[in-house]
Design a protein around this motif. Structure first.
Motif, mmCIF file in Angstrom:
data_model
loop_
_atom_site.group_PDB
_atom_site.id
_atom_site.type_symbol
_atom_site.label_atom_id
_atom_site.label_comp_id
_atom_site.label_asym_id
_atom_site.label_seq_id
_atom_site.Cartn_x
_atom_site.Cartn_y
_atom_site.Cartn_z
ATOM 1 N N LEU A 12 0.625 -1.123 -0.066
ATOM 2 C CA LEU A 12 -0.077 -0.101 0.079
ATOM 3 C C LEU A 12 0.737 1.179 -0.067
ATOM 4 O O LEU A 12 1.927 1.341 0.526
ATOM 5 C CB LEU A 12 -0.871 0.070 1.336
ATOM 6 N N LYS A 13 0.345 2.161 -0.790
ATOM 7 C CA LYS A 13 1.144 3.498 -0.902
ATOM 8 C C LYS A 13 0.827 4.493 0.411
ATOM 9 O O LYS A 13 -0.464 4.364 0.882
ATOM 10 C CB LYS A 13 0.706 4.200 -2.183
ATOM 11 N N ARG A 14 1.781 5.233 0.845
ATOM 12 C CA ARG A 14 1.763 6.191 1.841
ATOM 13 C C ARG A 14 1.989 7.355 1.413
ATOM 14 O O ARG A 14 2.671 7.668 0.385
ATOM 15 C CB ARG A 14 2.387 5.752 3.002
ATOM 16 N N TRP A 17 -0.904 12.508 -1.535
ATOM 17 C CA TRP A 17 -1.818 11.823 -2.524
ATOM 18 C C TRP A 17 -1.283 12.587 -3.809
ATOM 19 O O TRP A 17 -1.017 13.799 -4.141
ATOM 20 C CB TRP A 17 -3.249 11.968 -2.427
ATOM 21 N N GLU A 21 -4.349 9.777 -8.258
ATOM 22 C CA GLU A 21 -5.186 9.322 -7.040
ATOM 23 C C GLU A 21 -6.434 9.938 -6.642
ATOM 24 O O GLU A 21 -7.488 9.385 -6.610
ATOM 25 C CB GLU A 21 -4.507 8.963 -5.911
ATOM 26 N N PRO A 41 -10.555 1.444 -1.998
ATOM 27 C CA PRO A 41 -9.418 1.452 -2.655
ATOM 28 C C PRO A 41 -9.452 0.451 -3.721
ATOM 29 O O PRO A 41 -8.917 0.685 -4.729
ATOM 30 C CB PRO A 41 -8.534 1.226 -1.422
ATOM 31 N N ARG A 48 -4.173 2.364 -1.569
ATOM 32 C CA ARG A 48 -4.356 3.003 -0.489
ATOM 33 C C ARG A 48 -5.198 2.178 0.623
ATOM 34 O O ARG A 48 -5.722 1.174 0.120
ATOM 35 C CB ARG A 48 -4.943 4.443 -0.427
ATOM 36 N N SER A 52 -7.210 5.887 4.747
ATOM 37 C CA SER A 52 -6.547 6.783 4.096
ATOM 38 C C SER A 52 -7.397 7.572 3.009
ATOM 39 O O SER A 52 -7.681 8.796 2.762
ATOM 40 C CB SER A 52 -5.208 6.399 3.488
ATOM 41 N N CYS A 53 -8.323 6.618 2.205
ATOM 42 C CA CYS A 53 -9.293 7.198 1.405
ATOM 43 C C CYS A 53 -10.300 8.102 2.004
ATOM 44 O O CYS A 53 -10.520 9.133 1.578
ATOM 45 C CB CYS A 53 -9.916 6.188 0.658
ATOM 46 N N ARG A 56 -8.808 11.522 2.951
ATOM 47 C CA ARG A 56 -8.314 12.105 1.814
ATOM 48 C C ARG A 56 -9.844 12.965 1.283
ATOM 49 O O ARG A 56 -9.838 14.153 0.944
ATOM 50 C CB ARG A 56 -7.949 11.535 0.471
#
Length: 251
Positions: A12-14, A17, A21, A41, A48, A52-53, A56
């Motif tokens: 998973l990306k951190r 953003w 994305e 996600p 993600r 996190s989504c 955001r």
DNA sequence: AACGTACACAACCGCTTCGTG
DNA sequence: CCACGAAGCGGTTGTGTACGT
């Protein structure tokens, strides 16, 4: 047994953003709504976690967010609300339509705290930092006035809060469980009037006003995005007001 | 110009609360 | 009532940028 992680973090990306994305997330939510953040996600093709989504979307991508610095009047209201509610940022934010709890919390920590300290007020207790000093220096009218002005606004704020509770705006509605269904319905309306433009244009050229591209975006483009968002929001607000009117009528 | 520092704010972490079976 | 999972929340950290030296 330890606490389970909120998601499988492998792969998973951190961190910040990207516009792409953001684009994917907005496009997905506006077309599908939000049923379960955990599934977002995967369905939106994002590397993600759901949390996190959610963050955001709530703090940055929601179309009803208000941009720009907080005014001094808003700061005063935050101070009053903080004195009453403490660090309940979500509750405080509910009185400021279009502002997020994160935004208000950050503003408090970076600016208002310092402002209060400069005024000789403890940001935690909202009391003068050195009571003795104030007792012995009654002639310091500047500081005395600031404190008086700030704290004698209490009645004014009571009215403000009462009025704010009556306003049919998303943040208020989200804070009230009994209005959640109404908000969900209105969100669908927002999506409906929001989706067509994004379906036609977003795939190719829409740039969202993220922190990283605002400075570089041409003013015209920024204006058009703002107008676009304003129209979406006013469309949703009209529906919300209509719904709230009906809700009150039949309750 | 290069570096260090301070600041603002976006994003994350982990605890709490809520809803559901 | 209990257990569990999802969402909400507040504290904290990370990162980019502006400013000073």
């Amino acid at each position: 047994m330890g606490r389970q992680p909120c998601c499988d973090r492998v792969g998973l990306k951190r961190g910040p953003w990207t516009i792409e994305e953001d684009h994917k997330l907005v496009h997905f939510i506006l077309n599908n709504g939000i049923q379960c953040w955990r599934t977002v996600p995967k369905l939106a093709d994002l590397q993600r976690c759901g949390k996190s989504c959610r963050l955001r979307w709530i703090n940055y991508l929601r179309p009803d967010l208000k941009r720009g610095a907080l005014s001094e009047a808003e700061e005063d209201q935050i101070i009053e609300l903080h004195a009453r509610l403490g660090n309940r940022w979500s509750k405080i934010a509910s009185y400021f339509p279009g502002r997020t709890d994160n935004e208000i919390k950050n503003h408090w920590n970076t600016r208002i705290k310092k402002r209060l300290q400069l005024m000789g007020i403890d940001p935690l207790t909202h009391q003068p930092i050195d009571k003795e000093k104030y007792q012995h220096e009654p002639d310091d009218k500047t500081e005395s006035l600031s404190i008086t002005e700030t704290y004698d606004k209490r009645n004014e704020t009571e009215n403000f809060i009462e009025n704010a509770n009556d306003i049919s705006l998303p943040n208020n509605m989200l804070s009230e469980n009994n209005n959640e269904e109404l908000w969900n319905k209105s969100f669908k309306t927002m999506s409906t009037c929001y989706s067509p433009s994004i379906s036609l244009e977003a795939e190719e050229s829409i740039n969202f006003s993220t922190a990283s591209n605002v400075a570089a975006a041409p003013a015209e483009e920024e204006d058009s995005v703002q107008q676009w968002m304003d129209s979406i929001f006013s469309c949703a607000i009209n529906q919300l007001e209509e719904d709230l009117f009906l809700l009150r009528k039949y309750n």
